[in-house]
Design a protein around this motif. Structure first.
Motif, PDB file in Angstrom:
ATOM      1  N   PRO A  22       0.802  -1.231   0.000  1.00 23.71           N
ATOM      2  CA  PRO A  22       0.000   0.000   0.000  1.00 23.71           C
ATOM      3  C   PRO A  22       0.836   1.283   0.000  1.00 23.71           C
ATOM      4  O   PRO A  22       0.423   2.279   0.581  1.00 23.71           O
ATOM      5  N   PHE A  23       1.982   1.271  -0.622  1.00 22.76           N
ATOM      6  CA  PHE A  23       2.893   2.395  -0.484  1.00 22.76           C
ATOM      7  C   PHE A  23       2.719   3.410  -1.610  1.00 22.76           C
ATOM      8  O   PHE A  23       2.306   3.087  -2.722  1.00 22.76           O
ATOM      9  N   ILE A  24       3.066   4.655  -1.286  1.00 22.86           N
ATOM     10  CA  ILE A  24       2.948   5.772  -2.221  1.00 22.86           C
ATOM     11  C   ILE A  24       4.205   5.827  -3.089  1.00 22.86           C
ATOM     12  O   ILE A  24       5.307   5.585  -2.611  1.00 22.86           O
ATOM     13  N   GLN A  47      -7.217   0.300  -1.442  1.00 25.02           N
ATOM     14  CA  GLN A  47      -6.285   0.437  -0.334  1.00 25.02           C
ATOM     15  C   GLN A  47      -6.046   1.906  -0.008  1.00 25.02           C
ATOM     16  O   GLN A  47      -6.103   2.777  -0.882  1.00 25.02           O
ATOM     17  N   THR A  48      -5.790   2.165   1.262  1.00 29.50           N
ATOM     18  CA  THR A  48      -5.355   3.491   1.693  1.00 29.50           C
ATOM     19  C   THR A  48      -3.842   3.528   1.616  1.00 29.50           C
ATOM     20  O   THR A  48      -3.143   2.802   2.333  1.00 29.50           O
ATOM     21  N   LEU A  49      -3.341   4.360   0.718  1.00 28.87           N
ATOM     22  CA  LEU A  49      -1.897   4.388   0.490  1.00 28.87           C
ATOM     23  C   LEU A  49      -1.193   5.136   1.609  1.00 28.87           C
ATOM     24  O   LEU A  49      -1.687   6.153   2.125  1.00 28.87           O
ATOM     25  N   ILE A  50      -0.036   4.642   1.983  1.00 26.14           N
ATOM     26  CA  ILE A  50       0.774   5.232   3.050  1.00 26.14           C
ATOM     27  C   ILE A  50       2.204   5.385   2.553  1.00 26.14           C
ATOM     28  O   ILE A  50       2.604   4.725   1.573  1.00 26.14           O
ATOM     29  N   PRO A  51       2.987   6.236   3.189  1.00 26.39           N
ATOM     30  CA  PRO A  51       4.405   6.355   2.793  1.00 26.39           C
ATOM     31  C   PRO A  51       5.135   5.032   3.017  1.00 26.39           C
ATOM     32  O   PRO A  51       4.843   4.285   3.948  1.00 26.39           O
ATOM     33  N   SER A  52       6.090   4.782   2.162  1.00 24.97           N
ATOM     34  CA  SER A  52       6.879   3.563   2.297  1.00 24.97           C
ATOM     35  C   SER A  52       7.826   3.684   3.491  1.00 24.97           C
ATOM     36  O   SER A  52       8.099   4.793   3.975  1.00 24.97           O
ATOM     37  N   GLN A  95      10.554   6.195   3.191  1.00 25.83           N
ATOM     38  CA  GLN A  95      10.174   7.605   3.163  1.00 25.83           C
ATOM     39  C   GLN A  95       9.952   8.178   4.561  1.00 25.83           C
ATOM     40  O   GLN A  95       9.698   9.371   4.695  1.00 25.83           O
ATOM     41  N   ARG A  96      10.027   7.345   5.582  1.00 25.23           N
ATOM     42  CA  ARG A  96       9.799   7.814   6.945  1.00 25.23           C
ATOM     43  C   ARG A  96      11.082   8.212   7.642  1.00 25.23           C
ATOM     44  O   ARG A  96      11.040   8.687   8.780  1.00 25.23           O
TER      45      ARG A  96
END
Length: 603
Positions: free
Chosen positions: A140-142, A223-228, A231-232
């Protein structure tokens, strides 16, 4: 095989490994599968499998069937193309949870095992393949890269690289040759052929899954995309990007080095084979001249056609003493009975072999000379049959049996390329007349039969080289052949296991690969240290900013003694702290003065 509709194997069964390394790999597969189940069972409830049990059961059954449905044999490999092999597996990976995908993958691998390989490894390996496809399709990553990896065609093709690699690994550990270069050659050959087929199957089945998802858009949940994860954290992003780039470069460089070393090694081995073949070929004219002496000895045919066998035996003795090539000399009449013989050390009457009888019939019919090879241990390996003519008709035939030592001397020089190499000689009819393995005598040889031609220098002579897969030993063989039309019509053939090329290529490429790994590891350590110097000052500034925002310590705490951008940022942040501290102090003083003035006015 059921009517060529399902499966390519002859046995419908599962077999355990025959080697210790095979059991070791099977144990690793079991441990790895158990770890996966333990990991995902903490994140995914088993109840979610039962909620979609119809899909799990249906896709598992479909995966078992399609894994070997409609196999298409391919001429360039011993494997078959199954166009719908992983369609249910990729479809399950697009919307089912990982535990359910493992079940569908195991069912697909079971069909692969029963229908083709009969090896238990495929059950685990296709389960792992399905898990990899699920991780790619459902991540689910951006980001553009992650969006690209979620595409069914891309994820399907990438996922099928894993079973090709695992197939080569399993081939290596179960090989009868043991953990050797021959087993490595068999593994590489199997893996390379499977890789192209699996990539094509992954592409085709990815297209089918894409069509299904377009037709049933609600099948795949949004899916709700989230930062990988990279990327955090800036440091994690730097190290992650470097690792990804390093792995890519390492794989590319290793592939280039390996292929270049293979090419160079193959050229060196072929040159050595060509050198040995040329030496052996140069000795053939002398050998043939010795054979021709048997023809030149028949000026007086009456000696051989005489009813007195003593006169014929005297003539045979003279021929025997004039040549070191023949071990036994025999005169045979049209009734295929021996009328005279000379064979020192053989007091009993000699016997004709079946091969000699067939050749004698041809000699009496065509009046042509014949060379006969025999694989019987009771007679010599090669016989030269010459017709004795009278008024244009063959009345008797003389057989000269060549000593085995003379035959071995012809091919001993072409056995030395490697310990497992084989050299032999073929006559103008394509028949093997000299071979270290007696069972190969009389066999017919054809150049480049079921092989891949290799380019070599001809230098005005008829020669060639090719490689082919030998089913008897399950390894590749490198073959060079040489025929000099000017001096003789025979062909010298040299065959060498391809493992020799691998051994030489590893010797060439190993130092380069070690240097590459050392450079990558050193660069990783240096980048880790350097990234720490980038992220620590930034982390300090973030902490100081949060402290200031919470009304805590405003004392400048950034002391970066650097002149680069990080140092300039740190200095600017410190100046901002001091400036804001000074302004707040001035405002505080102004506020106090205003408060005092207001108090005095109130009084």
């Amino acid at each position: 095989m059921l009517g060529e509709l399902w499966g390519t194997g002859n046995l419908f069964r599962l077999a355990l490994p025959d080697t210790f390394l095979g059991y070791f790999l099977l144990l690793i597969d079991i441990i790895f599968l158990a770890a996966i189940l333990l990991h995902f069972s903490r994140k995914t409830s088993f109840n979610s499998i039962f909620e979609k049990w119809q899909w799990v059961l249906g896709l598992s059954l479909a995966g078992f069937i399609t894994s070997q449905l409609l196999p298409i044999p391919l001429p360039f490999t011993n494997q078959s193309l199954t166009p719908f092999s992983v369609f249910p597996l990729l479809l399950a990976a697009s919307f089912l949870n990982p535990l359910a995908v493992l079940i569908v993958g195991a069912a697909t691998g079971l069909g692969q095992s029963l229908g083709q390989t009969n090896q238990l490894f495929d059950v685990f390996h296709f389960a792992f393949t399905g898990l990899l496809a699920a991780l790619l399709l459902q991540q689910p990553f951006i980001g553009r890269l992650y969006h690209f990896l979620r595409h069914p065609i891309v994820s399907g093709s990438i996922s099928m690289i894993l079973p090709a690699f695992l197939l080569g690994l399993s081939t290596l550990v179960i090989s009868e040759a043991g953990f050797s270069l021959a087993a490595l050659d068999q593994s590489l050959y199997t893996s390379n052929n499977a890789l192209l087929l699996f990539l094509f199957e992954g592409f085709i089945n990815g297209v089918l899954v894409l069509i299904i998802l377009k037709w049933l858009p609600n099948l795949r949940p949004r899916q709700t995309l989230i930062p990988s994860p990279t990327q955090r954290s800036l440091r994690r992003q730097l190290i992650g990007n470097f690792l990804a780039f390093s792995i890519f470069i390492t794989i590319v460089v290793m592939a280039v080095v390996f292929n270049l070393s293979i090419s160079v090694s193959r050229r060196l081995v072929l040159n050595q084979m060509a050198h040995n073949a040329a030496i052996a070929s140069s000795e053939l004219p002398d050998f043939q001249s010795e054979l021709e002496r048997l023809v030149d000895a028949f000026d007086n045919t009456t000696l051989f056609t005489s009813s007195n066998p003593v006169e014929a035996e005297v003539s045979l003795e003279q021929i025997y003493n004039s040549s070191l090539l023949y071990n036994q000399l025999i005169v045979v009449n049209k009734e295929l009975t021996i009328s005279a013989q000379y064979a020192p050390g053989e007091p009993e009457k000699l016997q004709l072999s079946e091969e000699e009888k067939l050749a004698l019939n041809a000699v009496f019919t065509t009046n042509d000379r014949k060379i006969v090879t025999k694989n019987s241990s009771s007679v010599e390996g090669l016989s030269f049959i010459v017709p004795v003519m009278d008024d244009g008709e063959t009345v008797v035939a003389v057989i000269g049996r060549v000593t085995q030592l003379s035959i071995n001397n012809l091919i001993v020089g072409i056995q030395g390329v490697t310990t497992d190499g084989v050299g032999f000689i073929v006559n103008e009819e394509g028949q093997v007349i000299a071979h270290p393995d007696p069972t190969m005598l009389n066999a017919y040889w054809q150049d480049e039969e079921n092989g891949r031609s290799l380019s070599i220098e001809t230098n005005g002579i008829k020669n060639g080289a090719y490689q082919f897969y030998e089913s008897k030993s399950n390894t590749r063989q490198l073959v060079y052949y040489l025929q000099e039309d000017h001096d003789h019509k025979w062909t010298v053939v040299v065959s060498t296991p391809y493992a020799v090329v691998l051994d030489l290529s590893l010797d060439i490429g190993r130092p380069l690969l070690i240097i590459l790994l050392v450079v990558v590891i050193a660069s990783f350590i240096q980048l880790t240290y350097q990234s720490q110097g980038i992220t620590e000052p930034i982390t300090e500034m973030v902490t100081a900013s949060k402290t200031m925002a919470a009304g805590g310590n405003w004392t400048p705490s950034i002391h970066a003694q650097r002149d680069d951008e990080i140092g300039q940022l740190s200095q600017a942040f410190s100046q901002m702290q001091r400036s804001m501290k000074k302004r707040l102090n001035d405002l505080s003083l102004l506020l106090n003065v205003s408060s005092d003035v207001s108090t005095n006015i109130d009084l």
